[in-house]
Design a protein around this motif. Structure first.
Motif: not given
Ligand code: ADP
Ligand code: MG
Length: 765
Positions: A283-287, A290-295, A715-718
């Motif tokens: 689901e693309g929700r591992t740490l 999420r770290s990549l999304a944050f970056d 944008i939706l997931r994160d």
């Protein structure tokens, strides 16, 4: 399992490859901890090294290395990769697996379960080409291990070719999911790795650590590109380049939000540790994800924040609030401003009084009273002897604004001018003259008309009414029509907050989150074509009670003749065959402004019972006595558009209804969407549902939406991560205002690399 050796000095030797897998590299500090199964080596995080521009440049350069220079990538493969958007090492690193397969261990065939991919080995014992009753070609193979056998199945397979490959007696390792379809266990379209005859499966698996014995990434492919080849290239890229990738975000910042540095995160996404949770991975929700999304979000938000600050540093007009006209207007109004209108107005006034230009977005649902807020802001500018430009997306909406606004302004003695593309000769010349010499205080027109060759005497405020059209913010053009005028953007589309932050993060946001009192809820219902008669009956009844009704037709393009004909013919049919005793009117976008005006006026005066219209009315008309709306082919409209249309009823004190008539069969998504309309009249919830069902790209109408293309983040997931990134960016700027620290400089360089062009940040560096 790799055996580790101790050398003669007593040091532990770890092969370079293993070091990679641990996320370590030479020079790292390692701490030793023990637990009950053994000893843990854990990397000790040290403060980021001081910025070294040369080193950074080298790291960057590495990333821009063309993919064709990777070992094993020839011109042909490079071309295939390019089709997937992979041209450089950087592209490859950010091309993430779209799913993962659990290949940690072989599963006996008997123990295969539906629900996820498994790896099993076996021998082919029989094959068969068949056809379904519908004539579909099917290829079947039965494979067996010590525990049992299973049917593998391919649809639309080339039987001849398959038979040649799938020879009885051949041994392989298969990856696939047990189908839960039907009663007979089967695996459809499995992956296969053939084994040499007589080889030991376990030996083969250990010898190929890229494809077995771990959670294996599955990359998006393109025709001609195979998973194995792709995986090999990606592994090569990750092994070679990741160790040199610079972690730009400071450790302290990551620690605050508990994210991984970019290098670790990318490493784990491409080569997940063997204890990674498979569901989160998929689901693309591992740490790591999420770290990549944050970056990604961090740099975008920082860019927006810098841009916003750039505006704050510009000189603008400091308006004085004299209340001369605004107080008068409030006295004239037959109602009181809502609390939300008052709050938003005071936010606008504070901006207008400040010495830097206002850049504010006012968001408010249909009917929340944005026009009035805009007018009040306009009057503040007029009080200061400045001119105001109001830009609307369509001619009809510009006319509507003009209608509403000059009604009040005439009583205040403020001169309002309408500019339309249809204006000719003397009339136009006179209007333009009034704008140029300053006699016109408020100028209203479409985007195109105002941009054209209009010269202002003293433009102080530009109001851009985007209504439901996004993204194409014409702020730049307006700004140049005056000396840094204030800009107010109004949107009726209840953009979900995360999306608004992403799109318009450089604008301040005001939300009118309250409708004027006295509105009655609208009852919405889906009707299928088979119940059309009943719908007509309802129209009869409603009109029998003295109310009026709309019948709406979709127009794909206003210029499309066939659709126009459909609306026109339908109007004729309704008049002649269904409602011969009632008065019908027709309204569409091809009519002349005066004609439209006349039809709307007579509907308003109740000289018409039914108005058959295309979507032109979605932004126009305000008739409280109209209480029933029938929308034909409702499935063809976007949810937000349906919401806009529906907003035309429910404006008076009578109970209103909206009927969504659909042609019959609906897709699952189609039905889901329309059900949302039944369930709620809250524009924000509708927009959110629309976003969820259609995805951000579609929701915003793709290209022109102005959405940044994020490589990893969604944008939706994160959404929650986006908010963190936004506050992290703000905090960084609080601490290091000019980004002068070495850390700040590195971040700024990276920002310019990533978004400099897109955000037009050139002036900021
Ligand atoms: P929007 O542009 O936000 O869709 P409008 O500005 O067209 O909404 O306002 C919708 C209607 O509500 C108009 O008829 C307007 O006169 C009326 N209206 C605006 N503010 C108020 C208020 N505070 N109380 C009652 N009616 C209001
Ligand atoms: Mg409006």
């Amino acid at each position: 399992m790799t055996k580790l050796q101790v050398d003669h000095t007593g040091a532990l030797l770890i092969p370079a490859k293993e070091l990679m897998r641990l996320g370590l590299q030479p020079g790292d500090c390692v701490g030793i901890e023990a637990n009950d199964t053994g000893v843990l080596l854990r990397k000790q995080v040290t403060a980021a090294p001081p910025a070294n521009p040369v080193q950074q440049a080298i790291a960057r350069k590495n990333l821009t290395t063309g993919i064709q220079f990777i070992k094993g990538v020839g011109p042909k493969l490079a071309e295939l990769l390019a089709k997937r958007g992979i041209r450089s090492v950087e592209d490859a690193l950010f091309c993430l697996p779209h799913r993962y397969e659990d290949r940690r261990q072989l599963i006996p065939i008997r123990q295969l379960k539906p629900g996820s991919n498994h790896v099993f080995q076996g021998t082919v014992i029989s094959t068969e080409s068949t056809e379904t009753r519908g004539g579909r070609k099917v290829f079947e193979a039965v494979v067996q291990d010590e525990s049992g056998s299973i049917v593998l199945k391919w649809f639309h397979a080339n039987g001849v070719w398959m038979k040649r490959t799938w020879q009885v007696g051949r041994q392989g390792v298969f990856t696939g999911e047990l189908s839960s379809f039907g009663w007979k266990p089967e695996v459809h379209h499995p992956d296969v790795e053939w084994l040499e005859k007589g080889t030991d499966v376990n030996a083969v698996m250990t010898a190929d650590p890229v494809n077995f014995g771990r959670i294996v990434p599955v990359y998006p492919l393109t025709e001609g590109l195979h998973q194995k080849g792709m995986r090999r290239v990606m592994r090569q890229v990750v092994d070679t380049f990741l160790p040199n990738l610079e972690n730009i975000l400071p450790q302290s910042l990551l620690e605050t939000y508990q994210y991984l540095p970019l290098r670790e995160a990318l490493g784990q996404v491409h080569l997940p540790p063997s204890d990674a949770p498979l569901i989160d991975l998929n689901e693309g929700r591992t740490l790591a994800h999420r770290s990549l999304a944050f970056d990604e979000f961090f740099f975008w938000e920082l860019g927006l924040a810098l841009k916003k600050r750039g505006v704050a540093l510009e000189e603008g007009i400091s308006f004085r609030v004299t209340h001369r006209y605004t107080k008068e207007l409030v006295k004239l109004l037959p109602f009181q401003l809502t609390a939300a209108q008052r709050r938003v107005l005071s936010e606008i006034k504070a901006d207008m009084m400040a010495s830097h230009p206002m850049h504010r977005l006012v968001q408010g649902d249909v009917g929340s009273g944005k026009t009035l807020v805009a007018l009040m802001a306009a009057l503040v500018a007029v009080e200061n002897d400045y001119q105001v430009a109001i830009m609307a997306p369509t001619e009809i909406l510009a006319e509507q604004h003009w209608h509403n606004i000059h009604h009040w302004c005439d009583q205040l003695g403020v001169n309002v001018v309408l500019l339309t593309s249809g204006m000719r000769g003397k009339v136009k010349k006179e209007a333009l003259q009034q704008v140029a010499d300053g006699r016109a205080s408020i100028v209203i027109g479409t985007h195109a008309v105002i941009q054209d060759k209009v010269e202002f005497h003293r433009l102080g405020l530009g109001i851009v009414d985007e209504q439901h059209r996004f993204g194409v913010l014409q702020r730049g053009v307006l700004k140049k029509k005056g000396a840094n005028p204030d800009i107010l953007v109004m949107t009726a589309t209840p953009i979900p907050r995360t999306l608004a932050m992403t799109l318009f993060g450089d604008l301040a946001l005001s939300v009118i989150d309250e409708l004027p009192p006295g509105r009655t809820p609208i009852n919405t219902k889906i009707y299928f074509e088979s119940r059309r008669k009943q719908v007509y009956e309802m129209i009869h009844q409603e009109i029998g009670q003295g109310r009026q009704a709309y019948v709406i037709y979709p127009l794909v393009e206003e210029s499309e003749k066939s659709d126009l004909k459909a609306a026109t013919q339908m109007a004729e049919h309704l008049q002649a065959d269904i409602f011969p005793g009632l008065r019908l009117g027709l309204l569409h976008g091809r009519m002349k402004p005066e004609e439209k005006e006349a039809v709307m006026a007579s509907f308003k005066k109740q000289e018409l019972d039914i108005l058959v219209a295309t979507t032109v009315i979605e932004v126009g008309i305000d008739v409280p006595n109209a209480t029933l709306m029938v929308i034909e082919h409702a499935e063809r409209f976007g949810l937000s558009q349906l919401h806009q249309l529906r907003g035309r009823v429910g404006r008076g004190s009578h109970r209103s209804s909206c009927i969504l008539l659909t042609a019959g069969k609906l897709s699952e998504d189609g039905e889901k969407r329309l059900r949302v309309m039944e369930a709620t009249t809250d524009g924000f919830r509708i927009a959110e549902a629309d976003l969820e069902i259609r995805g951000p790209g579609d929701f915003l109408g793709t290209r022109q939406s102005g959405m940044p293309d994020f490589r990893v983040a969604s944008i939706l997931r994160d959404g929650a991560i986006l908010e963190q990134a936004r506050s992290a960016a703000a905090k960084l700027l609080e601490r290091d205002e000019q980004l002068h620290s070495s850390e700040g400089q590195r971040i700024l360089q990276e920002l310019l690399q990533r978004w400099g062009k897109r955000l037009e940040l050139a002036g900021i560096a």
